[in-house]
Design an enzyme around this catalytic site. Sequence first.
Site, PDB file in Angstrom:
ATOM      1  N   ASP A 106       0.817  -1.227   0.000  1.00 48.54           N
ATOM      2  CA  ASP A 106       0.000   0.000   0.000  1.00 48.54           C
ATOM      3  C   ASP A 106       0.847   1.271   0.000  1.00 48.54           C
ATOM      4  OD1 ASP A 106      -2.029  -1.804   0.212  1.00 48.54           O
ATOM      5  OD2 ASP A 106      -2.591  -1.294   2.272  1.00 48.54           O
ATOM      6  N   ARG A 109      -5.211  -1.412 -21.838  1.00 49.77           N
ATOM      7  CA  ARG A 109      -5.169  -0.401 -22.900  1.00 49.77           C
ATOM      8  C   ARG A 109      -5.123  -1.067 -24.281  1.00 49.77           C
ATOM      9  NH1 ARG A 109      -3.964   4.940 -23.095  1.00 49.77           N
ATOM     10  NH2 ARG A 109      -3.193   5.044 -20.962  1.00 49.77           N
ATOM     11  N   ARG A 127      -0.804  -8.691  -4.814  1.00 48.60           N
ATOM     12  CA  ARG A 127       0.071  -8.697  -3.636  1.00 48.60           C
ATOM     13  C   ARG A 127       1.182  -9.744  -3.747  1.00 48.60           C
ATOM     14  NH1 ARG A 127      -3.084  -8.606   1.898  1.00 48.60           N
ATOM     15  NH2 ARG A 127      -2.528 -10.786   2.125  1.00 48.60           N
TER      16      ARG A 127
HETATM   17  O1  F6P Z   1      -1.544  -5.424   3.267  1.00 51.64           O
HETATM   18  C1  F6P Z   1      -2.331  -4.434   2.762  1.00 51.64           C
HETATM   19  C2  F6P Z   1      -3.487  -5.023   2.012  1.00 51.64           C
HETATM   20  O2  F6P Z   1      -3.032  -5.842   0.951  1.00 51.64           O
HETATM   21  C3  F6P Z   1      -4.463  -3.984   1.475  1.00 51.64           C
HETATM   22  O3  F6P Z   1      -4.064  -3.496   0.223  1.00 51.64           O
HETATM   23  C4  F6P Z   1      -5.749  -4.761   1.436  1.00 51.64           C
HETATM   24  O4  F6P Z   1      -6.857  -3.922   1.560  1.00 51.64           O
HETATM   25  C5  F6P Z   1      -5.637  -5.644   2.626  1.00 51.64           C
HETATM   26  O5  F6P Z   1      -4.253  -5.835   2.869  1.00 51.64           O
HETATM   27  C6  F6P Z   1      -6.291  -6.968   2.454  1.00 51.64           C
HETATM   28  O6  F6P Z   1      -6.214  -7.669   3.640  1.00 51.64           O
HETATM   29  P1  F6P Z   1      -6.468  -9.209   3.777  1.00 51.64           P
HETATM   30  O7  F6P Z   1      -5.329  -9.900   3.125  1.00 51.64           O
HETATM   31  O8  F6P Z   1      -6.543  -9.430   5.236  1.00 51.64           O
HETATM   32  O9  F6P Z   1      -7.735  -9.494   3.022  1.00 51.64           O
END
Ligand code: F6P
Length: 305
Positions: free
Chosen positions: A125, A152, A249
Site C-alpha cells: 500500500d 489499454r 500482492r
Molecule cells: O496489506 C495491505 C493489504 O493488501 C491492502 O491493500 C488490502 O486492503 C488488505 O491488505 C487486504 O487484507 P487481507 O489480506 O486481510 O484481506
Amino acid sequence: MPKLAILTSGGDAPGMNMAVWAACNALEPRGWSCVGVREGFAGLLVGNFVGLNAASILPYTRLGGTFLGTSRDPGFRAKLPEALRALQAADINHLMVLGGNGSLQGARTLAQAGLCVVGLPATIDNDVAASEESIGFDTALNLGLLLLDQFRDTAESLPRLCALETLGGSTGFLARAVGQAGGADALLLPEEPLPLERLLEITQTAVARHRFALIVASEGYPGLEATLEALSERVGLRLRFARPSHTLRGGRPSARDRLLARVLAEAGVEHLANHRSGALLIQQGQPVLVPFEQLEPYKTPFGQV
Ligand code: F6P
C-alpha cells in the site's frame, strides 16, 4: 550470544523474504543467531520460533509472500505479557518487525516494554507514515502497470469504459502510482472522491479523444461499483471492470524491492547492534531511524511516492 527474532506481520509484501535473509546474512558474521517468528504477532504470543541461517533461506529471496507466514492481530497490546514471556523463555531481546502501520505500532509496544526493536516498512500500500517507500510497493506497482497496459491494448481495439481496481486498503497511493505511470484518464482515490459530474466530464473528454476511457481506482473508493455503473450509463460505453484483488500482492519481488529490503535490513541490523530502537523509514531516499514515539499512525495523503 545475542539473538535476533524476525517477524513479518499484516499483509505479506514481496521483498519480505529478502529482508529476512539480509538481516541474517548481516548478523551471522557478527556472531549473532537469528530466529524467525512463524505467523507474525500471533506466533510470537505462543513462542512459535524457528532457527534461521542465511544460506538456507537465500532461495526464498526470489519469491513473493513471506516464508515465515504472517497474521493480523489488532489486539496485540493487550496480550503483551504473553509475548514477553515467550521471548524471555527463548532468550530473545532483539527484534526486527516487518509490516505496515499497525505492525509498526506493535513493534513500538515491544520497544516500550524494554526490548531493542526496529520496525521496517513493508506493505504494497505504501502508506507507512513518513516513509517515501515501503518494501513490496514497487512490485505491486509494476504488476498493476502491466495489467493497465494490457487493458489499454484491448480498449484501443474495442472501445470500452475500462476500470482497473487496485488494492490499497483505505488509501490510494498504489492506485495513483499505477494510474500515473500508465497514463490513466481518471483516478478514483479514497482521499479525493470526485463528484460524478466531474468524472463524467473527464471521461467524456477521454472518449472524444480516443474512443475509450481508462480508469484506475483504489478498492477503498466509496461506492466504487455504483459510480462506475452510473458513469457507464451516462457515457454510453460498456463497463469492463477488472479486479485483480490479492493477485496484486504476490509475485516475484522486483529488483528495486529487493534492494530496498536489503538496505533497510542491513541498516536495521546496524541499529540493533548499537542498541537503538525505532522505525526505519525512507526519507529523501535514505533509511532514517525515527523514534517510535514520533511515528504517526497514518501517512499524510499524498506524500511523495
Ligand atoms: O496489506 C495491505 C493489504 O493488501 C491492502 O491493500 C488490502 O486492503 C488488505 O491488505 C487486504 O487484507 P487481507 O489480506 O486481510 O484481506
